[in-house]
Design a protein around this motif. Sequence first.
Motif, PDB file in Angstrom:
ATOM      1  N   ALA A 187       1.200 -21.126  25.086  1.00 35.08           N
ATOM      2  CA  ALA A 187      -0.148 -21.152  24.513  1.00 35.08           C
ATOM      3  C   ALA A 187      -1.149 -20.437  25.423  1.00 35.08           C
ATOM      4  O   ALA A 187      -2.030 -19.702  24.948  1.00 35.08           O
ATOM      5  CB  ALA A 187      -0.580 -22.595  24.278  1.00 35.08           C
ATOM      6  N   GLU A 188      -1.020 -20.636  26.744  1.00 33.95           N
ATOM      7  CA  GLU A 188      -1.929 -19.981  27.687  1.00 33.95           C
ATOM      8  C   GLU A 188      -1.759 -18.467  27.666  1.00 33.95           C
ATOM      9  O   GLU A 188      -2.732 -17.717  27.725  1.00 33.95           O
ATOM     10  CB  GLU A 188      -1.695 -20.513  29.105  1.00 33.95           C
ATOM     11  N   LEU A 189      -0.512 -18.008  27.601  1.00 35.02           N
ATOM     12  CA  LEU A 189      -0.286 -16.570  27.582  1.00 35.02           C
ATOM     13  C   LEU A 189      -0.790 -15.949  26.286  1.00 35.02           C
ATOM     14  O   LEU A 189      -1.250 -14.801  26.279  1.00 35.02           O
ATOM     15  CB  LEU A 189       1.193 -16.260  27.789  1.00 35.02           C
ATOM     16  N   ALA A 190      -0.707 -16.686  25.200  1.00 41.95           N
ATOM     17  CA  ALA A 190      -1.289 -16.183  23.952  1.00 41.95           C
ATOM     18  C   ALA A 190      -2.805 -16.023  24.095  1.00 41.95           C
ATOM     19  O   ALA A 190      -3.397 -15.077  23.556  1.00 41.95           O
ATOM     20  CB  ALA A 190      -0.953 -17.124  22.804  1.00 41.95           C
ATOM     21  N   GLU A 191      -3.442 -16.942  24.820  1.00 44.44           N
ATOM     22  CA  GLU A 191      -4.874 -16.810  25.093  1.00 44.44           C
ATOM     23  C   GLU A 191      -5.143 -15.558  25.932  1.00 44.44           C
ATOM     24  O   GLU A 191      -6.105 -14.821  25.679  1.00 44.44           O
ATOM     25  CB  GLU A 191      -5.388 -18.041  25.840  1.00 44.44           C
TER      26      GLU A 191
ATOM     27  N   ASP B 146      -0.019 -21.970  36.632  1.00 42.99           N
ATOM     28  CA  ASP B 146      -1.183 -22.094  35.756  1.00 42.99           C
ATOM     29  C   ASP B 146      -2.213 -21.038  36.126  1.00 42.99           C
ATOM     30  O   ASP B 146      -2.241 -20.535  37.263  1.00 42.99           O
ATOM     31  CB  ASP B 146      -1.838 -23.477  35.912  1.00 42.99           C
ATOM     32  N   PHE B 147      -3.103 -20.718  35.190  1.00 38.92           N
ATOM     33  CA  PHE B 147      -4.263 -19.910  35.509  1.00 38.92           C
ATOM     34  C   PHE B 147      -5.322 -20.796  36.165  1.00 38.92           C
ATOM     35  O   PHE B 147      -5.441 -21.985  35.857  1.00 38.92           O
ATOM     36  CB  PHE B 147      -4.862 -19.282  34.251  1.00 38.92           C
TER      37      PHE B 147
ATOM     38  N   LYS C  12     -10.665 -19.685  31.765  1.00 37.66           N
ATOM     39  CA  LYS C  12      -9.449 -19.332  32.509  1.00 37.66           C
ATOM     40  C   LYS C  12      -9.602 -17.940  33.114  1.00 37.66           C
ATOM     41  O   LYS C  12     -10.174 -17.037  32.498  1.00 37.66           O
ATOM     42  CB  LYS C  12      -8.231 -19.397  31.584  1.00 37.66           C
ATOM     43  N   VAL C  13      -9.071 -17.803  34.315  1.00 40.63           N
ATOM     44  CA  VAL C  13      -9.180 -16.552  35.066  1.00 40.63           C
ATOM     45  C   VAL C  13      -7.911 -15.740  34.816  1.00 40.63           C
ATOM     46  O   VAL C  13      -6.888 -15.952  35.453  1.00 40.63           O
ATOM     47  CB  VAL C  13      -9.376 -16.835  36.567  1.00 40.63           C
ATOM     48  N   PHE C  14      -7.978 -14.813  33.881  1.00 43.31           N
ATOM     49  CA  PHE C  14      -6.794 -14.068  33.459  1.00 43.31           C
ATOM     50  C   PHE C  14      -6.561 -12.849  34.352  1.00 43.31           C
ATOM     51  O   PHE C  14      -7.421 -11.955  34.448  1.00 43.31           O
ATOM     52  CB  PHE C  14      -6.945 -13.602  32.013  1.00 43.31           C
ATOM     53  N   PRO C  15      -5.400 -12.724  34.962  1.00 43.29           N
ATOM     54  CA  PRO C  15      -5.100 -11.549  35.795  1.00 43.29           C
ATOM     55  C   PRO C  15      -5.078 -10.242  35.008  1.00 43.29           C
ATOM     56  O   PRO C  15      -5.323  -9.173  35.576  1.00 43.29           O
ATOM     57  CB  PRO C  15      -3.705 -11.863  36.364  1.00 43.29           C
TER      58      PRO C  15
END
Length: 439
Positions: free
Chosen positions: A19-23, A132-133, A140-143
Amino acid sequence: MQRVCLALPTMRSCPDTIAELAEEAAYAVATFGVEVHLLVLDTTDAVAFAENAGAVAALEPTPGVVVHHLGEARQREFLRRVAERSGAADPELLLDMMLPPAVAYGSCVNRLFLGAAALGCTSAHLRNDDADFQVVDGRKVFPIHHELLSIGRPAGEAAAVVSRSELDPADADKPVMLVSGSFIGELNVDISEIHELDPAVYREVVRLWTPPVWSEEEQDAMVDVSFKGAGSEPFTTDESVLGVPDIWDVYMCNIALDHRAYEVLPLLPSIETIGSDYALLHAMVHSRLPGVVHNRHIVNYYTPERRTGSGFVNYQLRFVKFLLSMLYLYPVYGGMIDLGRGLLDERHGLKVEPLIDLVRGSVDWDRAGNEHCLDVLDRSYRKLGGKYAELADVVAERRQQLLDEARADAERWAVLVEAWAALVAASRAEGLGASEVPA
């Protein structure tokens, strides 16, 4: 439209990570206008796979994001087609190296690379299922933010989108083929308990992975920074640096790689061996290719199964095999350092020929160093006592097998490096097949 691969290998149930990676994928589409292929390569059992599939099915549809969730059977089908199409003399051997019946960190990333090639992606953005991010002010802090700013661009152009440039003007036309952050949280190798039990033993054990030709002072300095990433300082504001990265500042679970890098050199197909997925990063750093290092670090943590019972023994054996692998890797890395920019062709891409020579040349290295390594580990584990003494018994029982497997891993890597270009070309021609799930 630029097409990129946001890639996750997993061998456990990880619906929250999916779910986080989809975000993160949706963020990339909205911010950069790219097409993101979220590729989840799943080797879990039926129960965990169903949980992950449920997480995929629950994702909100997002234009520009396509999810590919492949279980082991679908991966095997794809890889078999690719191995056969590559024209290899022994496609079954290649299939075994790409999808072995055991944990293989390098192999799972190699599968992601071939998947990215099959999808026509220009870059692969690697993540992990036990991280986790960071979250700042509820966001969320996305790389992928820093990754898509620079990956694949001429370094001279990337200089305009980083906080600081240390770029050699002579490298301005070279592409940025590596963008990486690091991690905060737990050590990225799960050996902190050894330090808690006996710091002196910890130092002696960790020194086993340092280059044997270094001085004691250099080895001790490496021990002090090993496996610690960016420490514990949380994210506050973006920082990024363009230049030749330090190998200590890049992390394979928080990285973007341009296809012109991973389509040349595969990772080691070693089974049950941590740290087998860093050789490509060494090639890029030692060839002096420009890259970007940023501070959108992920938060590393460990799942509990690797700290008790058979899970503890299995994980620690992977650490032992990691130490043994260095006997064959350090000659390769040393050769990369000596060749430097000689590893690059006229288009600033990695040349495979010198890499093959280096890998081949490491296979017959004297294993006396690994005999010594196992002697030190036996003494150290028995000094710690308890479950570590039991681990020492397991290592002693498998001593010859461990020594033989370390050499065999080096041999198999050489075979894979030679076959890699054909496998990449076959992947592009085959495509990934019917695995798309709109998100």
